[in-house]
Design a protein around this motif. Structure first.
Motif, PDB file in Angstrom:
ATOM      1  N   LEU A 187      -5.329   6.711   8.176  1.00 28.55           N
ATOM      2  CA  LEU A 187      -5.507   6.962   6.575  1.00 28.55           C
ATOM      3  C   LEU A 187      -5.701   8.042   6.399  1.00 28.55           C
ATOM      4  O   LEU A 187      -5.397   8.767   5.239  1.00 28.55           O
ATOM      5  CB  LEU A 187      -6.647   6.044   6.305  1.00 28.55           C
ATOM      6  CG  LEU A 187      -6.444   4.700   6.220  1.00 28.55           C
ATOM      7  CD1 LEU A 187      -7.757   3.604   5.975  1.00 28.55           C
ATOM      8  CD2 LEU A 187      -5.462   4.264   5.362  1.00 28.55           C
ATOM      9  N   ALA A 188      -6.554   9.268   6.915  1.00 28.42           N
ATOM     10  CA  ALA A 188      -6.906  10.390   6.835  1.00 28.42           C
ATOM     11  C   ALA A 188      -5.461  11.205   6.834  1.00 28.42           C
ATOM     12  O   ALA A 188      -5.094  12.002   5.941  1.00 28.42           O
ATOM     13  CB  ALA A 188      -7.680  11.075   7.930  1.00 28.42           C
ATOM     14  N   ILE A 189      -4.476  10.878   7.852  1.00 27.12           N
ATOM     15  CA  ILE A 189      -3.258  11.538   7.719  1.00 27.12           C
ATOM     16  C   ILE A 189      -2.588  11.191   6.453  1.00 27.12           C
ATOM     17  O   ILE A 189      -2.019  11.973   5.778  1.00 27.12           O
ATOM     18  CB  ILE A 189      -2.375  11.313   8.901  1.00 27.12           C
ATOM     19  CG1 ILE A 189      -3.246  11.916  10.490  1.00 27.12           C
ATOM     20  CG2 ILE A 189      -0.940  11.936   9.035  1.00 27.12           C
ATOM     21  CD1 ILE A 189      -2.643  11.068  11.658  1.00 27.12           C
ATOM     22  N   ALA A 190      -2.462  10.122   6.032  1.00 25.73           N
ATOM     23  CA  ALA A 190      -1.614   9.830   4.901  1.00 25.73           C
ATOM     24  C   ALA A 190      -2.321  10.311   3.783  1.00 25.73           C
ATOM     25  O   ALA A 190      -1.643  10.786   2.761  1.00 25.73           O
ATOM     26  CB  ALA A 190      -1.679   8.054   4.947  1.00 25.73           C
ATOM     27  N   ILE A 191      -3.546  10.301   3.455  1.00 30.28           N
ATOM     28  CA  ILE A 191      -4.360  10.988   2.232  1.00 30.28           C
ATOM     29  C   ILE A 191      -4.042  12.372   2.297  1.00 30.28           C
ATOM     30  O   ILE A 191      -3.622  12.958   1.243  1.00 30.28           O
ATOM     31  CB  ILE A 191      -5.656  10.575   2.564  1.00 30.28           C
ATOM     32  CG1 ILE A 191      -6.107   9.199   2.450  1.00 30.28           C
ATOM     33  CG2 ILE A 191      -6.518  11.517   1.588  1.00 30.28           C
ATOM     34  CD1 ILE A 191      -7.674   8.706   2.447  1.00 30.28           C
ATOM     35  N   VAL A 192      -3.947  13.131   3.514  1.00 30.35           N
ATOM     36  CA  VAL A 192      -3.715  14.717   3.641  1.00 30.35           C
ATOM     37  C   VAL A 192      -2.247  14.943   2.958  1.00 30.35           C
ATOM     38  O   VAL A 192      -2.067  15.987   2.280  1.00 30.35           O
ATOM     39  CB  VAL A 192      -3.957  15.252   4.826  1.00 30.35           C
ATOM     40  CG1 VAL A 192      -3.506  16.629   5.034  1.00 30.35           C
ATOM     41  CG2 VAL A 192      -5.396  15.238   5.235  1.00 30.35           C
ATOM     42  N   ALA A 197       0.816  -1.271   0.097  1.00 25.27           N
ATOM     43  CA  ALA A 197      -0.065   0.084   0.006  1.00 25.27           C
ATOM     44  C   ALA A 197       0.720   1.247  -0.013  1.00 25.27           C
ATOM     45  O   ALA A 197       1.926   1.245   0.617  1.00 25.27           O
ATOM     46  CB  ALA A 197      -0.920  -0.082   1.391  1.00 25.27           C
ATOM     47  N   GLU A 198       0.516   2.469  -0.952  1.00 29.97           N
ATOM     48  CA  GLU A 198       0.973   3.522  -0.820  1.00 29.97           C
ATOM     49  C   GLU A 198       0.297   4.396  -1.880  1.00 29.97           C
ATOM     50  O   GLU A 198      -0.737   4.160  -2.143  1.00 29.97           O
ATOM     51  CB  GLU A 198       2.552   3.533  -1.444  1.00 29.97           C
ATOM     52  CG  GLU A 198       2.571   3.079  -2.876  1.00 29.97           C
ATOM     53  CD  GLU A 198       3.382   4.164  -3.748  1.00 29.97           C
ATOM     54  OE1 GLU A 198       3.738   5.097  -2.939  1.00 29.97           O
ATOM     55  OE2 GLU A 198       2.901   3.957  -5.009  1.00 29.97           O
ATOM     56  N   PRO A 199       0.456   5.567  -1.850  1.00 27.74           N
ATOM     57  CA  PRO A 199      -0.415   6.652  -2.429  1.00 27.74           C
ATOM     58  C   PRO A 199      -0.647   6.229  -3.868  1.00 27.74           C
ATOM     59  O   PRO A 199      -1.683   6.504  -4.522  1.00 27.74           O
ATOM     60  CB  PRO A 199       0.250   8.062  -2.360  1.00 27.74           C
ATOM     61  CG  PRO A 199       1.211   7.964  -0.973  1.00 27.74           C
ATOM     62  CD  PRO A 199       1.592   6.579  -1.040  1.00 27.74           C
ATOM     63  N   THR A 200       0.472   5.869  -4.660  1.00 24.47           N
ATOM     64  CA  THR A 200       0.232   5.436  -6.202  1.00 24.47           C
ATOM     65  C   THR A 200      -0.611   4.121  -6.090  1.00 24.47           C
ATOM     66  O   THR A 200      -1.507   4.275  -7.127  1.00 24.47           O
ATOM     67  CB  THR A 200       1.640   5.334  -6.602  1.00 24.47           C
ATOM     68  OG1 THR A 200       2.410   6.531  -6.687  1.00 24.47           O
ATOM     69  CG2 THR A 200       1.509   4.969  -8.175  1.00 24.47           C
ATOM     70  N   THR A 201      -0.096   3.090  -5.444  1.00 22.93           N
ATOM     71  CA  THR A 201      -0.729   1.861  -5.745  1.00 22.93           C
ATOM     72  C   THR A 201      -2.439   2.056  -5.293  1.00 22.93           C
ATOM     73  O   THR A 201      -3.146   1.136  -5.615  1.00 22.93           O
ATOM     74  CB  THR A 201      -0.295   0.727  -4.963  1.00 22.93           C
ATOM     75  OG1 THR A 201      -0.081   0.945  -3.647  1.00 22.93           O
ATOM     76  CG2 THR A 201       1.246   0.566  -5.677  1.00 22.93           C
ATOM     77  N   LEU A 202      -2.846   2.823  -4.387  1.00 25.25           N
ATOM     78  CA  LEU A 202      -4.057   2.968  -3.982  1.00 25.25           C
ATOM     79  C   LEU A 202      -5.225   4.054  -4.537  1.00 25.25           C
ATOM     80  O   LEU A 202      -6.087   4.189  -4.230  1.00 25.25           O
ATOM     81  CB  LEU A 202      -3.973   3.290  -2.333  1.00 25.25           C
ATOM     82  CG  LEU A 202      -3.693   2.227  -1.474  1.00 25.25           C
ATOM     83  CD1 LEU A 202      -3.527   2.738   0.078  1.00 25.25           C
ATOM     84  CD2 LEU A 202      -4.404   1.079  -1.366  1.00 25.25           C
ATOM     85  N   GLY A 203      -4.536   4.467  -5.504  1.00 18.19           N
ATOM     86  CA  GLY A 203      -5.252   5.619  -6.342  1.00 18.19           C
ATOM     87  C   GLY A 203      -5.384   6.785  -5.853  1.00 18.19           C
ATOM     88  O   GLY A 203      -5.853   7.712  -6.332  1.00 18.19           O
TER      89      GLY A 203
END
Length: 662
Positions: free
Chosen positions: A243-248, A93-99
């Protein structure tokens, strides 16, 4: 005692590696900075930047902010990837592979083109909102498969492809509004002030502080949710906050510099391999290592010898990071997708030759209609002008139908060989391999025939297919793993294509047209070559009926009946690669027809091998013919590439099918 000593040694190894990367980045940065401004003038530029020369202004407000932004982006993406992996217990999991990054990019592009007033609130809120929506969609799609690690990543990567197609269509339709943003979102780190760096630094420090405070609680997510609940914690709340922190954080990076892929995947994995075993160490070392690695990559792309300094940093990092995904796939668990033996329909149809003949007649009638009906100077018209049809419509119709037939055949073959109904030449990277061969041909020669192009595309497809087979062997040819390997290989080829586009030159225009899957420039030689290849493919298909039927019985049964499994699979994959290469010449690497056509015929209950292949060939021809006709009539006098239209339909269908089969 021995374990503690081992951890201490590992920490020294990690610290040494971080120091080495930092020194290399610092040396290259010093060399690049002195080319902007001599070292002797640095003190004056730093003390009185506003009263200096042009070189001093570039040094203070362009070169130094770029250096800071590179470090902050690498650190932020590494932290985001680490939080994604820890929250989901998923090392892929990471920003690229999760869309997540694709959602942020698409939202910014949509806002710029259709609602520019929204940009008054800033790019970051729009990007973060898009990232959140895309990530939520991935979780919803993968829910049917129990949100297993592979299913989440597979859904995320296909969301990436679909959103990328939407962005490509927007850029095509509104080039004057979106071309600059499209270039920027390849991950360019050029800066003109310190504002973006300060904003990103504030976001990173706040996210890092929260993650550090939650470190002990986040470690509980490594256990089962029932255990976490028994300890008095709420895993859903804790996971949601992480997850919210990671998305921001990831959305803020995209809003600042665009997409930089695979940093969040590669850096935490590298930090673990070098000795950071627990989450507390990873929260410290991963952002530091990620920041220094991106700085090093950014300094490398600024060297004059590297594409004359024009290669986007994001493209270069993606080219290096995608292989890490290939390595990690060998360690991931399988089982997200079931075997093809679980059919999607409960009824079966006995397809007779007369049915296929009727379908062929319908296809022929449809061909006549698409040749005659279209837009003219006076609007819609039924044209009987032979010269008009022969000059502007015939070759592209022949090419589109032939490409659809080839992709339909190839799609069924790939699904049968892998026992995976979600496989397709486009998803598995075979189409991307054809593009790689075309790129190599463009570097070798500027004048080539359709035969040369076919050979180059076939060679590229075979090379990628061979790589997929070699890597898949380690994964025991698990169907879902094969798809992910193909998508990772496609990402590598896509980075190579982006490199060629960034360099420019005569290959740029051809590749941009090809990537979009436009049939507008199909020549008579190309159309005839692909038509002949499609005819040969249809004639050869009956020879594959028995081997494919035996493979459907399982390896043990097929081997007991005298079938040489490895040789048969190799021959069928070779056949599929050549067919895909021929189709890619016309419609580009991402049409999804090879996925859609087999599913369409399966929905009608056509499950026997030979009838399914012929029916999928007809369905593929109809799909491409329809897409070509819509592409030249919907926004007349402008053109919409047929490949993008089918990809726009195929991506959501793939995701819907994945959810339904969960």
């Amino acid at each position: 005692m021995a374990k503690a000593r081992g951890r201490g040694i590992n920490q020294y190894v990690l610290a040494f590696f971080v120091l080495l990367v930092g020194l290399l980045g610092a040396l290259l940065a010093a060399d690049n900075l002195q080319r902007v401004l001599p070292v002797s003038d640095w003190p004056a530029a730093l003390t009185t930047p506003l009263s200096g020369s042009i070189e001093e202004l570039l040094f203070v407000f362009a070169a130094l902010p770029r250096l800071a932004v590179a470090f902050l982006c690498g650190a932020a993406l590494s932290l985001s990837g680490l939080l994604f992996q820890q929250s989901l217990r998923n090392g892929l999991a990471e920003p690229t592979t999760l869309g997540t990054s694709a959602g942020a990019q698409a939202s910014l592009l949509l806002a710029l083109v259709f609602a520019p007033g929204l940009l008054d609130v800033g790019q970051a809120p729009i990007a973060i909102g898009g990232a959140a929506i895309a990530t939520a969609a991935v979780f919803a799609i993968s829910a049917g498969a129990g949100r297993s690690p592979i299913s989440i990543i597979l859904a995320g990567l296909v969301v990436n492809l679909t959103l990328g197609t939407i962005c490509a269509i927007i850029v095509l339709l509104y080039p004057e509004r979106s071309e600059d943003l499209a270039q920027w979102q390849t991950g360019r780190l050029e800066q003109t002030s310190w504002g973006p760096a300060f904003g990103l630094m504030f976001c990173l420090l706040l996210a890092w502080a929260i993650a550090a405070l939650l470190c002990r609680a986040l470690r509980l997510l490594e256990m089962d949710d029932t255990v976490v609940t028994s300890l008095g914690m709420k895993p859903a709340w804790l996971r949601g906050l992480s997850l919210a922190i990671a998305i921001v954080v990831a959305g803020s990076v995209v809003a600042t510099v665009g997409t930089i892929g695979f940093v969040g995947l590669a850096v935490p994995a590298l930090a673990r391999a070098l000795g950071a075993r627990d989450l507390r160490s990873l929260i410290i070392w991963a952002p530091l290592l990620g920041g220094l690695l991106v700085v090093l990559a950014d300094q490398i792309v600024q060297l004059p010898a590297i594409a004359n300094g024009q290669l986007p940093t994001g493209t270069f990092v993606s080219l290096l990071g995608a292989p890490v995904l290939l390595v990690l796939l060998s360690r991931a668990r399988s089982g997200a997708i079931r075997s093809q033996t679980q059919q999607m329909t409960s009824h079966r149809i006995r397809l007779m030759p007369k049915h296929l003949a009727g379908c062929a007649v319908v296809l022929s009638a449809f061909v006549i209609i698409t040749l005659a009906v279209g837009h003219g100077p006076a609007g819609w018209e039924w044209s009987t002008d032979v010269n008009l049809i022969a000059r502007w419509r015939l070759m592209r119709v022949v090419g589109a139908v032939s490409a659809g037939v080839l992709l339909g055949i190839s799609g069924v073959l790939v699904q049968r060989v892998t026992a995976n109904p979600m496989a397709s030449p486009e998803v598995m990277g075979i189409s991307a391999g054809a593009t790689l061969g075309a790129i190599a041909l463009l570097f070798v020669s500027t004048s080539y025939t359709s035969g040369d192009l076919l050979i180059a595309c076939a060679t590229g497809s075979l090379l990628v297919t061979a790589a997929m087979v070699i890597l898949g062997r380690r994964a025991n040819f698990a169907p879902d793993r094969i798809i992910l390997i193909g998508i990772a290989l496609s990402a590598i080829v896509g980075a190579v294509g982006a490199f060629v586009v960034a360099v420019g030159g005569p290959a740029r225009g051809l590749l941009l047209t090809w990537f979009s899957g436009s049939t507008y420039r199909v020549t008579s030689d190309q159309a005839i070559t692909v038509a002949v290849l499609a005819a040969i493919a249809l004639l050869v298909v009956p020879l594959l009926n028995r081997p494919l039927e035996l493979l459907g019985l399982g390896e043990d049964s097929a081997r007991s009946l005298g079938l040489r499994i490895s040789h048969t699979r190799g021959a069928i994959i070779l056949y599929s690669a050549i067919a895909t290469a021929g189709a890619t010449i016309i419609v580009g690497p991402a049409s999804f027809v090879g996925l859609l056509a087999p599913h369409m015929v399966r929905q009608f209950g056509i499950t026997r091998t030979l009838p399914q292949i012929f029916a999928a060939a007809l369905a593929g021809g109809v799909l491409m013919l329809t897409a070509d006709w819509l592409g030249r009539t919907l926004i007349f006098p402008w053109q919409m590439p047929a490949g993008l239209l089918t990809a726009l339909i195929g991506g959501p269908v793939f995701l819907y099918t994945m959810r339904q089969r969960g």
